[in-house]
Design a protein around this motif. Sequence first.
Motif, short mmCIF file in Angstrom:
data_model
loop_
_atom_site.label_atom_id
_atom_site.label_comp_id
_atom_site.label_asym_id
_atom_site.label_seq_id
_atom_site.Cartn_x
_atom_site.Cartn_y
_atom_site.Cartn_z
N GLY A 133 -17.95 53.33 57.56
CA GLY A 133 -16.72 52.47 57.99
C GLY A 133 -15.58 53.74 58.25
N SER A 134 -15.70 54.98 57.80
CA SER A 134 -14.76 55.92 58.10
C SER A 134 -14.64 56.38 59.75
N LYS A 135 -13.47 56.71 59.92
CA LYS A 135 -13.28 57.21 61.34
C LYS A 135 -13.30 58.93 61.26
N ILE A 136 -13.22 59.08 62.75
CA ILE A 136 -13.49 60.78 62.79
C ILE A 136 -11.82 61.10 63.06
N GLY A 137 -11.76 62.26 62.38
CA GLY A 137 -10.20 62.86 62.89
C GLY A 137 -10.01 63.72 61.64
N VAL A 138 -9.26 64.71 61.88
CA VAL A 138 -8.92 65.73 60.58
C VAL A 138 -7.15 65.15 60.36
N GLN A 139 -6.78 65.35 59.19
CA GLN A 139 -5.54 65.05 58.77
C GLN A 139 -4.59 66.40 59.04
N PRO A 140 -3.41 66.26 59.16
CA PRO A 140 -2.48 67.11 59.66
C PRO A 140 -2.43 68.42 58.77
N TRP A 141 -2.50 68.01 57.30
CA TRP A 141 -2.86 69.07 56.59
C TRP A 141 -3.98 69.39 55.80
N SER A 142 -5.10 68.87 56.68
CA SER A 142 -6.48 69.35 56.25
C SER A 142 -6.48 70.88 56.20
N LYS A 143 -7.49 71.31 55.25
CA LYS A 143 -7.18 73.04 55.27
C LYS A 143 -8.61 73.57 54.85
N ALA A 144 -8.77 74.38 55.82
CA ALA A 144 -9.94 75.17 55.53
C ALA A 144 -9.94 76.75 55.85
N GLY A 145 -10.24 77.46 54.96
CA GLY A 145 -9.94 79.02 55.34
C GLY A 145 -10.62 79.69 53.95
N ILE A 146 -9.77 80.72 53.58
CA ILE A 146 -10.22 81.85 52.41
C ILE A 146 -9.15 81.84 51.54
N ILE A 147 -9.63 82.14 50.14
CA ILE A 147 -8.66 81.98 48.91
C ILE A 147 -8.98 83.23 48.04
N ILE A 148 -8.03 83.54 47.39
CA ILE A 148 -8.29 84.44 46.15
C ILE A 148 -7.64 83.78 45.11
N LYS A 149 -8.25 83.21 44.21
CA LYS A 149 -7.73 82.67 42.99
C LYS A 149 -8.00 82.98 41.54
N GLN A 150 -7.23 83.26 40.92
CA GLN A 150 -7.30 83.59 39.56
C GLN A 150 -8.44 83.22 38.83
N SER A 151 -8.78 81.95 39.05
CA SER A 151 -10.10 81.25 38.38
C SER A 151 -10.31 79.81 38.81
N THR A 152 -11.34 79.32 38.56
CA THR A 152 -11.51 77.94 39.18
C THR A 152 -10.74 76.76 38.46
N ARG A 153 -10.11 77.22 37.32
CA ARG A 153 -9.28 76.21 36.58
C ARG A 153 -8.17 75.51 37.70
N GLN A 154 -7.89 74.35 37.58
CA GLN A 154 -7.10 73.56 38.30
C GLN A 154 -5.58 74.18 37.82
N GLY A 155 -4.87 74.64 38.84
CA GLY A 155 -3.50 75.14 38.65
C GLY A 155 -3.54 76.44 38.56
N ALA A 156 -4.79 77.31 38.67
CA ALA A 156 -4.57 78.76 38.48
C ALA A 156 -4.13 79.44 39.59
N ALA A 157 -3.36 80.45 39.60
CA ALA A 157 -2.58 81.17 40.65
C ALA A 157 -3.34 81.53 41.66
N TYR A 158 -3.13 81.37 43.04
CA TYR A 158 -3.94 81.70 44.29
C TYR A 158 -3.12 82.15 45.46
N ALA A 159 -3.97 82.89 46.39
CA ALA A 159 -3.21 83.03 47.55
C ALA A 159 -4.35 82.72 48.53
N ALA A 160 -4.01 81.96 49.61
CA ALA A 160 -5.01 81.36 50.63
C ALA A 160 -4.32 81.69 52.02
N MET A 161 -5.42 81.97 53.02
CA MET A 161 -5.23 81.99 54.54
C MET A 161 -6.12 80.87 55.07
#
Lengths: 540, 321
Positions: A133-161
């Motif tokens: 039942g879902s529709k096709i389409g991306v959200q304005p702020w759907s995001k895909a890219g690369i990331i360097i993150k301190q850890s996989t813990r939620q809230g850990a520092a990161y930078a991403a393109m």
Amino acid sequence: MTATIARHRPGQGREDAGRDGFGRVLRAEWIKFRTVRGWVIAVVIAVVLMDLIGLFAGGSVNTTCDNGGGRVLHGAACIPPQPLGPGGVPVTDSFTFVRQPLTGNGSVTVRMTSLTGRYGGGYGPASQGPAAGSKIGVQPWSKAGIIIKQSTRQGAAYAAMMVTGSHGVRMQYDFTHDIAGLAGPVSARSPRWLRLTRSGDTITGYDSADGRHWTEVGAVALAGLSATAQAGLFVTSPAYMSLSEVFGGTTGQVGPSLATGVFDHVRLSGARPGSTWAGVDVGNQDAFGPQSGQLEGFQRAGDRFTVTGSGDIAPQVPGGGGGGPNSTIEGHLIGAFAGLIVLVVIGAMFMSAEYRRGLIRTTLAATPRRGRVLAAKAIVIASVTFAAGLAAAVIAVAVGVRLAHDQGTYVFPVSWLTWLRVVAGTAALLAVATVLALALGTLLRRSAAAVAAGIVVIVVPFILGIAQVLPIGAAEWVLRVTPAAAFAIEQSVPAYSQVRASYTPPIYFPLAPWAGFGVLCGYAALALGLAFIVLRRRDA
Amino acid sequence: MDTTLEVDGLRKRFGATVALDGMTFTVAPGQVTGFIGPNGAGKSTTMRVILGLDAPDEGRALVGGRPYRTLRRPLTRLGSLLDASALQPSRSGRNHLLWLASSQGLPARRVDAVIEQTGMQAAARRKAGGYSLGMRQRLGIAAAMLGDPSAVMFDEPFNGMDPEGIIWMRGFLRALAAEGRAVLVSSHLMGELQDTAGHLVIVGRGRVIADSSTADLLAAASGDRVILRTAAAAEAAAAVQRGGGSVAAVGQDTLTVTGLAADKIVILLGEAGVPFSEVAAHRASLEEAYLDLTRDAAEYRAAAPAAPDTAPAAPDTQAAR
């Protein structure tokens, strides 16, 4: 009965003896204020009103919940833990992460050729799959890219393109920061190359349309980034929201969404020898129910990675979708408008009462430099109001937030600087508004007229602005151009352009906190300036 | 320090109304100066101008040679009471005096001193809204005396006072003058100041009609009139006119004679054999002098001080009839 005075030579030249002190006038006006019991009582009433309304702003909620194990929990125990970002702000941190450890300096580079998505639906019969039942389409702020993150813990520092649904290439880091890169959507015909390099604590983001000519988007320092970080590919997609304005407010449809990004030319330098790409579901996305795992994850075909994810890497905001916290500290300051009404009356009367019975002539005969009288009155009334407002605001926020928490309401945490700005700002707002009323009392001379003008100029716009009785556009204009703009000083959570939410009053104001406060100060300065001129020129 | 009040050529209009029309006079230290005129003559406006409350269109007022507005602690130079009802009703009399004292940098003991001086100890800590008019007058006078000023100015201080209060007030004013202060007291009733004022400034329609010592004014107003009471008015009038006097009938039995001294009239009447019951040189009261001055336009102009060439045309100047 005659002359009870002793014979002496009067006033032996003391006229010019004393200090030419403004302090005398200030003391005189302070005595005037404190010796009218009605005014002192009114200030106390203003404080009590602010606190009574503020403390019970949330109503009497008694949250109960189930801990999942069948045990019923009450109040604060029901507040789910919220991940906090490096700045202490609560964040959403849920995404599909295809990663390898990155030790020391290094870089990750990819080419992206596609970002697609689905939204809505879900929770259908298991047989039809989770995205039925879902529709096709991306959200304005759907995001895909690369990331360097301190850890996989939620809230850990990161930078991403990343590439986004409709905001082009962005560099984002530590949740609240967002820098624009190449514009336009990604597709096979206009691919986007993204690169992140780490050098010490500094991570630099680049983008390119062809993989040869690179542009630096931003360089950011992630303080305390450990030697080994996690680097790789990510995809996430925030809840879809369709907001529509109904009279005086917004209504919205909110539903899950997911996005799929296609990556190739994936290169990681600085990886540990022998490491391989591993997928991790950061923050249990589960956007489409328990079976979401069938959708989220990644496939690899040679150099080509297809990654699907849901969630968001962003600060949480009140008014956003997805059931995040909605209660703010300034919610407990709603009583300020009631206090304001009382204080506006006192401010106007502090001057107009002198005109009522001609006392102004005694005042101006005692202090012929009339500007000083007005200045002293303004300082006295502003100080009294600020002190009272500060006490009321501290109690309302400190106790109100505590009560709300104990009842199971998650109140948006803020930094102590923001807390101070909101609380002291509210007191300052009351003080400046009262000075504005004082100036109106000076200009109009009649208590009734001055009080009415004060209410119309300050209180009515505030109610129009936040009570959701006007269309949002109109309400925002009211909160931009009238003295009520000053209530922006109470906004504790900023609006983020990279997070979609209903950024409307009363939580969000169209002007920045100090700019809104400045509007009120402008009005007060204008009125006070006019009052100075008129008071000096007018016959008393 | 002696303080003289100088009012020099004040003019002021309120819309079409001329409130002050060249008001000029001086208040010297050491005596009570009565400031007399009918309601609307410009007394209160003049006082407001002296206090810098109203700005004149022309002219100036000086307190000890300086404009009031330039005084730094004005209540130590000129104490004043304009309107005894100008009070915040919910503030006590003592607190009213306290803020005034503070504004001049005066200690709280001055407050207690003037409360005692004006005899309002009993009421000082009550709310001023409950005061009688007489008590408000006393509070206003206490306020005026706070700074122990070398000049004082009271607008209609007798209003609302009981007889005892009026007597107290007269003594109080005389005592202030005796201490060397300049005292300006306005009234629309000459009688109130009969035995108190040593000097009188009589005003009408915004300008000074007479400005002289009380003694001179009484002498001038009495003129050479003689009151003659007789049952034979016609014969008496004829006899006096023959002798060179002019006669005006006041009542059926009473004539006023001018141009002849009383003893000469007695001789004339005796020679003519006209009976009379009384022949007496007229002795004017201040009230009569005041009425005389304001009744007759010609006398008014004669008595008015030579105003600088700005005297407007007749209708305006025929003041206060």
